[in-house]
Design a protein around this motif. Structure first.
Motif, PDB file in Angstrom:
ATOM      1  N   VAL A   9       0.859  -1.179   0.000  1.00 15.56           N
ATOM      2  CA  VAL A   9       0.000   0.000   0.000  1.00 15.56           C
ATOM      3  C   VAL A   9       0.893   1.226   0.000  1.00 15.56           C
ATOM      4  CG1 VAL A   9      -1.824   1.215   1.206  1.00 15.56           C
ATOM      5  CG2 VAL A   9      -1.700  -1.267   1.328  1.00 15.56           C
ATOM      6  N   LEU A  10       0.673   2.092  -0.940  1.00 17.65           N
ATOM      7  CA  LEU A  10       1.504   3.283  -1.032  1.00 17.65           C
ATOM      8  C   LEU A  10       0.668   4.544  -1.013  1.00 17.65           C
ATOM      9  CD1 LEU A  10       3.976   2.184  -3.843  1.00 17.65           C
ATOM     10  CD2 LEU A  10       4.399   2.203  -1.395  1.00 17.65           C
ATOM     11  N   PHE A  11       1.098   5.469  -0.207  1.00 16.04           N
ATOM     12  CA  PHE A  11       0.545   6.813  -0.222  1.00 16.04           C
ATOM     13  C   PHE A  11       1.726   7.738  -0.439  1.00 16.04           C
ATOM     14  CE2 PHE A  11      -2.705   4.622   2.261  1.00 16.04           C
ATOM     15  CZ  PHE A  11      -3.856   5.118   1.698  1.00 16.04           C
ATOM     16  N   GLU A  12       1.467   8.909  -0.945  1.00 13.65           N
ATOM     17  CA  GLU A  12       2.537   9.877  -1.128  1.00 13.65           C
ATOM     18  C   GLU A  12       3.177  10.190   0.216  1.00 13.65           C
ATOM     19  OE1 GLU A  12       3.113  12.364  -3.886  1.00 13.65           O
ATOM     20  OE2 GLU A  12       1.621  11.669  -5.300  1.00 13.65           O
ATOM     21  N   SER A  13       4.481  10.359   0.232  1.00 17.82           N
ATOM     22  CA  SER A  13       5.190  10.699   1.461  1.00 17.82           C
ATOM     23  C   SER A  13       4.813  12.101   1.900  1.00 17.82           C
ATOM     24  CB  SER A  13       6.700  10.649   1.235  1.00 17.82           C
ATOM     25  OG  SER A  13       7.099   9.338   0.927  1.00 17.82           O
ATOM     26  N   PRO A  14       4.813  12.331   3.220  1.00 18.74           N
ATOM     27  CA  PRO A  14       4.555  13.691   3.698  1.00 18.74           C
ATOM     28  C   PRO A  14       5.523  14.685   3.066  1.00 18.74           C
ATOM     29  CG  PRO A  14       4.470  12.152   5.508  1.00 18.74           C
ATOM     30  CD  PRO A  14       4.990  11.391   4.313  1.00 18.74           C
ATOM     31  N   ALA A  15       5.056  15.896   2.919  1.00 10.67           N
ATOM     32  CA  ALA A  15       5.848  16.952   2.281  1.00 10.67           C
ATOM     33  C   ALA A  15       6.151  18.039   3.300  1.00 10.67           C
ATOM     34  CB  ALA A  15       5.068  17.524   1.101  1.00 10.67           C
ATOM     35  N   GLY A  16       6.733  19.124   2.825  1.00 12.71           N
ATOM     36  CA  GLY A  16       6.987  20.274   3.688  1.00 12.71           C
ATOM     37  C   GLY A  16       5.676  20.873   4.162  1.00 12.71           C
ATOM     38  N   PRO A  17       5.754  21.713   5.195  1.00 14.83           N
ATOM     39  CA  PRO A  17       4.530  22.276   5.790  1.00 14.83           C
ATOM     40  C   PRO A  17       3.581  22.937   4.791  1.00 14.83           C
ATOM     41  CG  PRO A  17       6.421  22.821   7.141  1.00 14.83           C
ATOM     42  CD  PRO A  17       6.949  22.173   5.887  1.00 14.83           C
ATOM     43  N   THR A  63      -2.745  17.229  -2.491  1.00 12.06           N
ATOM     44  CA  THR A  63      -2.375  15.819  -2.502  1.00 12.06           C
ATOM     45  C   THR A  63      -2.602  15.191  -1.131  1.00 12.06           C
ATOM     46  OG1 THR A  63      -0.709  16.243  -4.205  1.00 12.06           O
ATOM     47  CG2 THR A  63      -0.504  14.185  -2.979  1.00 12.06           C
ATOM     48  N   PHE A  64      -3.284  14.055  -1.118  1.00 16.69           N
ATOM     49  CA  PHE A  64      -3.512  13.314   0.119  1.00 16.69           C
ATOM     50  C   PHE A  64      -2.203  12.625   0.499  1.00 16.69           C
ATOM     51  CE2 PHE A  64      -5.567   9.432   2.193  1.00 16.69           C
ATOM     52  CZ  PHE A  64      -5.716  10.074   3.412  1.00 16.69           C
ATOM     53  N   ARG A  65      -1.626  13.059   1.614  1.00 19.16           N
ATOM     54  CA  ARG A  65      -0.349  12.548   2.093  1.00 19.16           C
ATOM     55  C   ARG A  65      -0.472  12.207   3.576  1.00 19.16           C
ATOM     56  NH1 ARG A  65       3.918  14.466  -1.292  1.00 19.16           N
ATOM     57  NH2 ARG A  65       3.212  15.979  -2.809  1.00 19.16           N
ATOM     58  N   PRO A  66      -1.159  11.109   3.924  1.00 18.70           N
ATOM     59  CA  PRO A  66      -1.325  10.813   5.350  1.00 18.70           C
ATOM     60  C   PRO A  66       0.024  10.688   6.043  1.00 18.70           C
ATOM     61  CG  PRO A  66      -2.014   8.953   3.989  1.00 18.70           C
ATOM     62  CD  PRO A  66      -1.710  10.083   3.065  1.00 18.70           C
ATOM     63  N   ARG A  67       0.114  11.309   7.218  1.00 18.26           N
ATOM     64  CA  ARG A  67       1.359  11.300   7.986  1.00 18.26           C
ATOM     65  C   ARG A  67       1.186  10.300   9.127  1.00 18.26           C
ATOM     66  NH1 ARG A  67       4.024  15.186  11.742  1.00 18.26           N
ATOM     67  NH2 ARG A  67       1.946  16.033  11.984  1.00 18.26           N
ATOM     68  N   PHE A  68       1.632   9.069   8.882  1.00 21.13           N
ATOM     69  CA  PHE A  68       1.536   8.001   9.864  1.00 21.13           C
ATOM     70  C   PHE A  68       2.558   8.223  10.969  1.00 21.13           C
ATOM     71  CE2 PHE A  68       0.053   6.330   5.797  1.00 21.13           C
ATOM     72  CZ  PHE A  68      -1.189   5.832   6.154  1.00 21.13           C
ATOM     73  N   ALA A 100      -1.804   2.047   6.931  1.00 22.67           N
ATOM     74  CA  ALA A 100      -1.939   2.302   5.497  1.00 22.67           C
ATOM     75  C   ALA A 100      -2.891   1.305   4.836  1.00 22.67           C
ATOM     76  CB  ALA A 100      -0.574   2.274   4.822  1.00 22.67           C
ATOM     77  N   GLU A 101      -2.821   0.041   5.244  1.00 21.84           N
ATOM     78  CA  GLU A 101      -3.697  -0.968   4.649  1.00 21.84           C
ATOM     79  C   GLU A 101      -5.163  -0.696   5.000  1.00 21.84           C
ATOM     80  OE1 GLU A 101      -4.328  -5.787   4.281  1.00 21.84           O
ATOM     81  OE2 GLU A 101      -2.930  -5.029   5.782  1.00 21.84           O
ATOM     82  N   ALA A 102      -5.446  -0.351   6.249  1.00 20.31           N
ATOM     83  CA  ALA A 102      -6.823  -0.049   6.655  1.00 20.31           C
ATOM     84  C   ALA A 102      -7.358   1.151   5.889  1.00 20.31           C
ATOM     85  CB  ALA A 102      -6.887   0.204   8.162  1.00 20.31           C
ATOM     86  N   LEU A 103      -6.534   2.172   5.756  1.00 18.84           N
ATOM     87  CA  LEU A 103      -6.946   3.363   5.024  1.00 18.84           C
ATOM     88  C   LEU A 103      -7.181   3.034   3.555  1.00 18.84           C
ATOM     89  CD1 LEU A 103      -7.551   6.362   5.093  1.00 18.84           C
ATOM     90  CD2 LEU A 103      -5.096   6.803   4.981  1.00 18.84           C
ATOM     91  N   ASP A 104      -6.302   2.256   2.973  1.00 21.11           N
ATOM     92  CA  ASP A 104      -6.437   1.864   1.575  1.00 21.11           C
ATOM     93  C   ASP A 104      -7.706   1.034   1.358  1.00 21.11           C
ATOM     94  OD1 ASP A 104      -5.252   1.781  -1.155  1.00 21.11           O
ATOM     95  OD2 ASP A 104      -5.202  -0.377  -0.754  1.00 21.11           O
ATOM     96  N   ARG A 105      -7.959   0.067   2.223  1.00 19.51           N
ATOM     97  CA  ARG A 105      -9.165  -0.767   2.082  1.00 19.51           C
ATOM     98  C   ARG A 105     -10.435   0.056   2.267  1.00 19.51           C
ATOM     99  NH1 ARG A 105      -8.271  -6.835   4.269  1.00 19.51           N
ATOM    100  NH2 ARG A 105      -6.415  -7.266   3.029  1.00 19.51           N
ATOM    101  N   ASP A 160      -2.316  18.902   9.244  1.00 19.98           N
ATOM    102  CA  ASP A 160      -1.027  18.313   8.881  1.00 19.98           C
ATOM    103  C   ASP A 160      -1.151  16.851   8.465  1.00 19.98           C
ATOM    104  OD1 ASP A 160      -1.566  17.424  11.418  1.00 19.98           O
ATOM    105  OD2 ASP A 160       0.345  18.013  12.284  1.00 19.98           O
ATOM    106  N   GLN A 161      -2.369  16.394   8.249  1.00 28.12           N
ATOM    107  CA  GLN A 161      -2.693  15.080   7.699  1.00 28.12           C
ATOM    108  C   GLN A 161      -2.242  13.912   8.580  1.00 28.12           C
ATOM    109  OE1 GLN A 161      -2.678  14.492   3.426  1.00 28.12           O
ATOM    110  NE2 GLN A 161      -1.986  16.607   3.099  1.00 28.12           N
ATOM    111  N   ASP A 162      -2.268  14.120   9.913  1.00 32.05           N
ATOM    112  CA  ASP A 162      -1.946  12.993  10.794  1.00 32.05           C
ATOM    113  C   ASP A 162      -3.186  12.455  11.501  1.00 32.05           C
ATOM    114  OD1 ASP A 162      -2.337  15.007  12.642  1.00 32.05           O
ATOM    115  OD2 ASP A 162      -0.456  14.702  13.689  1.00 32.05           O
ATOM    116  N   ALA A 163      -4.359  12.927  11.101  1.00 35.42           N
ATOM    117  CA  ALA A 163      -5.623  12.410  11.604  1.00 35.42           C
ATOM    118  C   ALA A 163      -6.666  12.550  10.509  1.00 35.42           C
ATOM    119  CB  ALA A 163      -6.066  13.175  12.853  1.00 35.42           C
ATOM    120  N   VAL A 164      -7.602  11.607  10.494  1.00 45.76           N
ATOM    121  CA  VAL A 164      -8.707  11.655   9.538  1.00 45.76           C
ATOM    122  C   VAL A 164     -10.018  11.645  10.303  1.00 45.76           C
ATOM    123  CG1 VAL A 164      -7.456  10.594   7.616  1.00 45.76           C
ATOM    124  CG2 VAL A 164      -8.686   9.132   9.239  1.00 45.76           C
TER     125      VAL A 164
END
Length: 134
Positions: A3-11, A19-24, A50-55, A93-97
């Motif tokens: 399962v791949l999501f884009e890596s977190p980026a700068g602030p 771009t959806f970039r979940p910060r695990f 990541a797998e739960a989010l992807d599913r 900052d995409q660390d919670a949904v």
């Protein structure tokens, strides 16, 4: 399954980009706040890897990561209280949904048999838990 999501980026990109970039976190999880789609009321808080989010995104049915069982968890798979996802919001900052869901069995959201996991509130003066919802 990879399962791949884009890596977190700068602030700037993380907080303002499209771009959806979940910060695990260090454990590979994001916090998931779950509310009732019709009322907006809180149902539960869980965690997603990541797998739960992807599913969840693939099926439209909420999947979570059980920290106690260390396994993927399709909410309602055994009880029939499936959560159909109507909307997903992400925090700054995409660390919670935040999942807005409809429940197949709305009176059975919590494993205690209640409509919500938030059935008690804290009496701020006495610092005691009191029922808020039966």
């Amino acid at each position: 399954m990879v399962v791949l999501f884009e890596s977190p980026a700068g602030p700037s990109e993380q907080e303002e980009g499209e771009t959806f970039r979940p910060r695990f976190d260090a454990s590979g999880l994001v916090t998931a706040v779950v509310t009732d789609h019709a009322t907006g009321g809180p149902l539960m808080v869980a965690h997603m890897n990541a797998e739960a989010l992807d599913r969840t995104l693939e099926t439209g049915i909420a999947h979570y990561w059980s920290r106690s069982r260390q396994s993927l968890w399709k909410k309602g798979e055994t009880s029939g209280a499936l959560q159909s996802v109507r909307a997903i919001h992400v925090d700054c900052d995409q660390d919670a949904v935040w999942l807005s869901v409809t429940c197949a069995k709305p009176d059975d959201t919590c494993h205690t048999g209640r409509t919500t996991c938030f059935y008690r509130k804290l009496d701020l003066q006495n610092r005691k838990l009191i029922p808020s919802i039966s």
